[in-house]
Design a protein around this motif. Structure first.
Motif, PDB file in Angstrom:
ATOM      1  N   ASN A  32       0.850  -1.196   0.000  1.00 14.05           N
ATOM      2  CA  ASN A  32       0.000   0.000   0.000  1.00 14.05           C
ATOM      3  C   ASN A  32       0.889   1.251   0.000  1.00 14.05           C
ATOM      4  N   TYR A  33       1.751   1.381  -1.038  1.00 18.10           N
ATOM      5  CA  TYR A  33       2.858   2.333  -0.975  1.00 18.10           C
ATOM      6  C   TYR A  33       2.436   3.778  -0.713  1.00 18.10           C
ATOM      7  N   LEU A  34       1.329   4.199  -1.310  1.00 17.31           N
ATOM      8  CA  LEU A  34       0.911   5.589  -1.104  1.00 17.31           C
ATOM      9  C   LEU A  34      -0.117   5.710   0.024  1.00 17.31           C
ATOM     10  N   GLY A  35      -0.465   4.578   0.623  1.00 14.05           N
ATOM     11  CA  GLY A  35      -1.373   4.607   1.776  1.00 14.05           C
ATOM     12  C   GLY A  35      -2.790   5.013   1.423  1.00 14.05           C
ATOM     13  N   LEU A  36      -3.257   4.639   0.230  1.00  5.66           N
ATOM     14  CA  LEU A  36      -4.551   5.137  -0.263  1.00  5.66           C
ATOM     15  C   LEU A  36      -5.729   4.176  -0.043  1.00  5.66           C
ATOM     16  N   THR A  37      -5.539   3.121   0.745  1.00  5.36           N
ATOM     17  CA  THR A  37      -6.634   2.139   0.862  1.00  5.36           C
ATOM     18  C   THR A  37      -7.922   2.726   1.430  1.00  5.36           C
ATOM     19  N   PHE A  38      -7.786   3.792   2.217  1.00 11.28           N
ATOM     20  CA  PHE A  38      -8.990   4.419   2.780  1.00 11.28           C
ATOM     21  C   PHE A  38      -9.145   5.871   2.296  1.00 11.28           C
ATOM     22  N   ALA A  39      -8.539   6.192   1.156  1.00  9.00           N
ATOM     23  CA  ALA A  39      -8.663   7.561   0.637  1.00  9.00           C
ATOM     24  C   ALA A  39     -10.137   7.864   0.368  1.00  9.00           C
ATOM     25  N   PRO A  40     -10.671   8.968   0.919  1.00  6.84           N
ATOM     26  CA  PRO A  40     -12.106   9.261   0.758  1.00  6.84           C
ATOM     27  C   PRO A  40     -12.538   9.309  -0.702  1.00  6.84           C
ATOM     28  N   GLU A  41     -11.684   9.842  -1.576  1.00  2.00           N
ATOM     29  CA  GLU A  41     -12.042   9.938  -2.999  1.00  2.00           C
ATOM     30  C   GLU A  41     -12.270   8.553  -3.606  1.00  2.00           C
ATOM     31  N   CYS A  42     -11.440   7.596  -3.200  1.00  3.55           N
ATOM     32  CA  CYS A  42     -11.551   6.234  -3.749  1.00  3.55           C
ATOM     33  C   CYS A  42     -12.774   5.519  -3.171  1.00  3.55           C
ATOM     34  N   LEU A  43     -12.983   5.696  -1.870  1.00  2.41           N
ATOM     35  CA  LEU A  43     -14.152   5.069  -1.231  1.00  2.41           C
ATOM     36  C   LEU A  43     -15.440   5.591  -1.853  1.00  2.41           C
ATOM     37  N   GLU A  44     -15.501   6.887  -2.033  1.00  2.02           N
ATOM     38  CA  GLU A  44     -16.709   7.491  -2.584  1.00  2.02           C
ATOM     39  C   GLU A  44     -16.965   7.009  -4.010  1.00  2.02           C
ATOM     40  N   ALA A  45     -15.909   6.951  -4.801  1.00  2.00           N
ATOM     41  CA  ALA A  45     -16.057   6.503  -6.190  1.00  2.00           C
ATOM     42  C   ALA A  45     -16.534   5.051  -6.241  1.00  2.00           C
ATOM     43  N   ASP A  64       6.927  12.024  -1.553  1.00  4.54           N
ATOM     44  CA  ASP A  64       7.979  12.584  -0.693  1.00  4.54           C
ATOM     45  C   ASP A  64       7.940  11.925   0.689  1.00  4.54           C
ATOM     46  N   GLN A  65       6.729  11.756   1.215  1.00  7.90           N
ATOM     47  CA  GLN A  65       6.597  11.140   2.539  1.00  7.90           C
ATOM     48  C   GLN A  65       7.022   9.673   2.492  1.00  7.90           C
ATOM     49  N   LEU A  66       6.619   8.982   1.414  1.00  7.69           N
ATOM     50  CA  LEU A  66       7.004   7.569   1.246  1.00  7.69           C
ATOM     51  C   LEU A  66       8.523   7.428   1.257  1.00  7.69           C
ATOM     52  N   TRP A  67       9.201   8.288   0.508  1.00 10.16           N
ATOM     53  CA  TRP A  67      10.664   8.187   0.438  1.00 10.16           C
ATOM     54  C   TRP A  67      11.322   8.606   1.744  1.00 10.16           C
ATOM     55  N   LYS A  68      10.721   9.582   2.434  1.00 11.17           N
ATOM     56  CA  LYS A  68      11.264   9.979   3.740  1.00 11.17           C
ATOM     57  C   LYS A  68      11.190   8.790   4.713  1.00 11.17           C
ATOM     58  N   ASN A  69      10.022   8.142   4.740  1.00 13.97           N
ATOM     59  CA  ASN A  69       9.849   6.984   5.619  1.00 13.97           C
ATOM     60  C   ASN A  69      10.809   5.851   5.221  1.00 13.97           C
ATOM     61  N   SER A  70      10.901   5.609   3.894  1.00 10.79           N
ATOM     62  CA  SER A  70      11.730   4.505   3.415  1.00 10.79           C
ATOM     63  C   SER A  70      13.196   4.721   3.778  1.00 10.79           C
ATOM     64  N   LEU A  71      13.679   5.938   3.551  1.00  9.10           N
ATOM     65  CA  LEU A  71      15.091   6.221   3.831  1.00  9.10           C
ATOM     66  C   LEU A  71      15.373   6.158   5.325  1.00  9.10           C
ATOM     67  N   VAL A 105      13.332 -11.230   5.582  1.00  5.69           N
ATOM     68  CA  VAL A 105      12.226 -10.605   6.296  1.00  5.69           C
ATOM     69  C   VAL A 105      12.017  -9.264   5.598  1.00  5.69           C
ATOM     70  N   ARG A 106      10.873  -9.147   4.910  1.00 11.23           N
ATOM     71  CA  ARG A 106      10.675  -8.001   4.012  1.00 11.23           C
ATOM     72  C   ARG A 106       9.673  -7.000   4.587  1.00 11.23           C
ATOM     73  N   CYS A 107      10.094  -5.743   4.619  1.00 14.80           N
ATOM     74  CA  CYS A 107       9.214  -4.659   5.031  1.00 14.80           C
ATOM     75  C   CYS A 107       8.756  -3.895   3.788  1.00 14.80           C
ATOM     76  N   SER A 108       7.514  -3.482   3.780  1.00 16.17           N
ATOM     77  CA  SER A 108       7.024  -2.581   2.734  1.00 16.17           C
ATOM     78  C   SER A 108       6.508  -1.324   3.414  1.00 16.17           C
ATOM     79  N   VAL A 109       7.230  -0.253   3.188  1.00 15.94           N
ATOM     80  CA  VAL A 109       6.915   1.023   3.844  1.00 15.94           C
ATOM     81  C   VAL A 109       5.821   1.722   3.053  1.00 15.94           C
ATOM     82  N   ASN A 110       5.015   2.535   3.730  1.00 14.33           N
ATOM     83  CA  ASN A 110       4.060   3.337   2.972  1.00 14.33           C
ATOM     84  C   ASN A 110       4.018   4.790   3.451  1.00 14.33           C
TER      85      ASN A 110
END
Lengths: 84, 395
Positions: free
Chosen positions: B52-65, B299-306, B366-371
């Motif tokens: 869920n790299y951009l963290g959009l699973t609960f984005a209101p725009e997507c839910l509404e659509a 930008d936030q994804l890369w900040k968290n990842s780094l 052991v694999r992490c996936s940051v978002n």
């Protein structure tokens, strides 16, 4: 390293398989690669890349569908090498 | 050994690899609270093993659509694209993907797996050749097998090895398709696209790039590695998935070759399956819009990842070569990987466990996936927990 005749290919392959196998069983032309020599799919795919470089040939991995024994693999390599 | 006994043998091998009997694979997630938190058993866990790299699973725009699409078009199309399953939304999304990549054609598939299966098996066939990276995803292997083309592997990201194999093909290169990935899912490293493009041109073959893990992650507008490297126009076919940065399910292929449209009539994985549901298409369209305008999310994804990559590296973990949202800690054995995975879960952190032969070269990961929705504090907690467990388990 080069080898073009059938016996040389067989010898080279048996030597390499003896390094890869976890099994104590003697390697013969009739040895089953998976069942008897414990050569799993990843080892086999990596072995094919080595074979390609050793004999300077292309060995499509889908051609392995008919390969079960050491002899089957030598037959395949010999056929491709002879045609190249 | 009959059919069922073969499955029993495979099950025994799997159980033997997991002496504690912990069900690391297919672990049930009981409730999902947000893009970063869920319940596993009786634990509220931090989700660090999703795509869920951009963290959009609960984005209101997507839910509404998605809600609107269900209300207006129903829960499913009940048919294939070739028959009754081509709605306005499917065609619109294809146009939007083509426009996003500045391509003339776009196709939507029901899953990302099918996007590779359908594109590859539609493009090449018996007598053609595919040259694939040794670390390719299973969907690429399976697409190649389905195609009947000759499959040749090259060593992972090794351009000298790729050229050696191209040279051996002689004049067969004009019917050869090279396949690479923007970001490889196991170690999170990126393909050396400039060098691959150079070889593609030198030997006159075609190139397909799978941007499954790099869509939304790389490039100014999130196109992927093609945008980061400025090589969009040099790649013949781009595939990808909706199930990672776009937070739904489905896949796509785009191209400037007009012949891509012919795949609609020859590609079995496209033809012989039901099309994506209206809600899936609607939320994906909304997510694609957020993705292309999502510079702050990236930008936030890369900040968290780094942040996490740097902390794990400083702690002494052996990681993949490229920092990014896929961060895999390599350990010595499957047992160590399992112990680390379990230790993290005991500290309320869910990550992915990857054991041989799934990981490259017999590695245990052991694999992490940051978002992008993770917080600085969450990243620090994960890094600190990895450090603590390294002392307790791995030293």
């Amino acid at each position: 390293m080069t080898a073009s005749n059938y016996d040389e290919i067989m010898q080279l392959l048996c030597d390499r398989l003896s390094d890869l196998t976890l099994s104590e069983v003697e390697i013969t032309p009739e040895s089953n690669l998976i069942g008897q020599l414990s050569i799993d799919s990843i080892k086999l795919l990596n072995l094919i890349m080595e074979i390609e470089d050793t004999f300077d040939i292309s060995v499509p991995i889908n051609a392995l569908a008919d390969v079960q024994t050491v002899r089957d693999l030598v037959d395949l390599i010999y056929k491709i090498k002879s045609a190249s | 050994m009959n059919l069922l006994e073969k499955l029993d043998a495979a099950a025994a091998a799997r159980i033997a690899m997991l002496p504690t009997g912990v069900g690391a694979f297919g672990i049930p997630i009981e409730e999902v609270y947000s893009a970063t938190e869920a319940r596993i058993g009786d634990r509220r866990v931090l989700l660090l093993g999703t795509n869920n790299y951009l963290g959009l699973t609960f984005a209101p725009e997507c839910l509404e659509a998605a809600h609107e699409a269900i209300d207006e078009e129903g829960t499913g199309t009940t048919g294939s694209r070739m028959a009754n399953g081509s709605y306005f939304g499917h065609r619109a999304l294809e146009k939007e993907f083509a426009a996003f990549y500045q391509c003339s054609s776009g196709m939507v598939f029901t899953t990302g797996y099918q996007a590779n299966l359908g594109t590859i098996s539609g493009l090449v066939g018996q007598g053609d050749t595919v040259l694939i990276d040794g670390d390719s995803h299973a969907s690429i292997y399976d697409g190649c097998i389905l195609s009947g083309a000759d499959i040749i592997r090259f060593k992972h990201n090794d351009m000298a090895d790729l050229e050696k194999r191209l040279r051996r093909l002689g004049n067969r290169t004009e019917t050869t398709l090279i396949i690479a990935e923007g970001i490889y899912s196991m170690l999170g490293d990126q393909a050396p696209l400039a060098e691959i493009v150079e070889l593609k041109k030198k030997y006159g073959c075609f190139l397909l790039l799978d941007e499954a893990h790099s869509l939304g992650v790389l490039g100014e507008t999130g196109q992927g590695l093609v945008e980061k490297t400025g090589l969009l126009k040099e790649v013949d076919f781009i595939t990808g998935t909706f199930s990672k940065s776009l937070c739904s399910i489905g896949g796509y292929c785009v191209s400037n070759h007009p012949q891509l449209e012919q795949l609609r009539f020859v590609s079995h994985p496209y033809i012989f399956t039901a099309s994506p549901s209206p809600a899936t298409i609607a939320s994906t369209r909304a997510a694609l819009e957020l993705l292309r305008n999502g510079t702050e999310l990236r930008d936030q994804l890369w900040k968290n990842s780094l942040q996490l990559y740097t902390q794990l590296e400083e702690t002494g973990y052996k990681l993949g070569p490229d920092p990014g949202p896929v961060i895999s800690a390599m350990v010595e054995s499957p047992q160590q990987a399992l112990a680390l995975w379990q230790g993290l879960l005991d500290h309320d952190i869910y990550v992915n466990l990857i054991l041989p032969p799934a990981a490259p070269e017999g590695k245990s990961l052991v694999r992490c996936s940051v978002n992008a929705a993770h917080t600085t504090e969450q990243m620090k907690y994960v890094g600190d927990t990895f450090a603590k467990l390294k002392q307790e388990i791995l030293n």
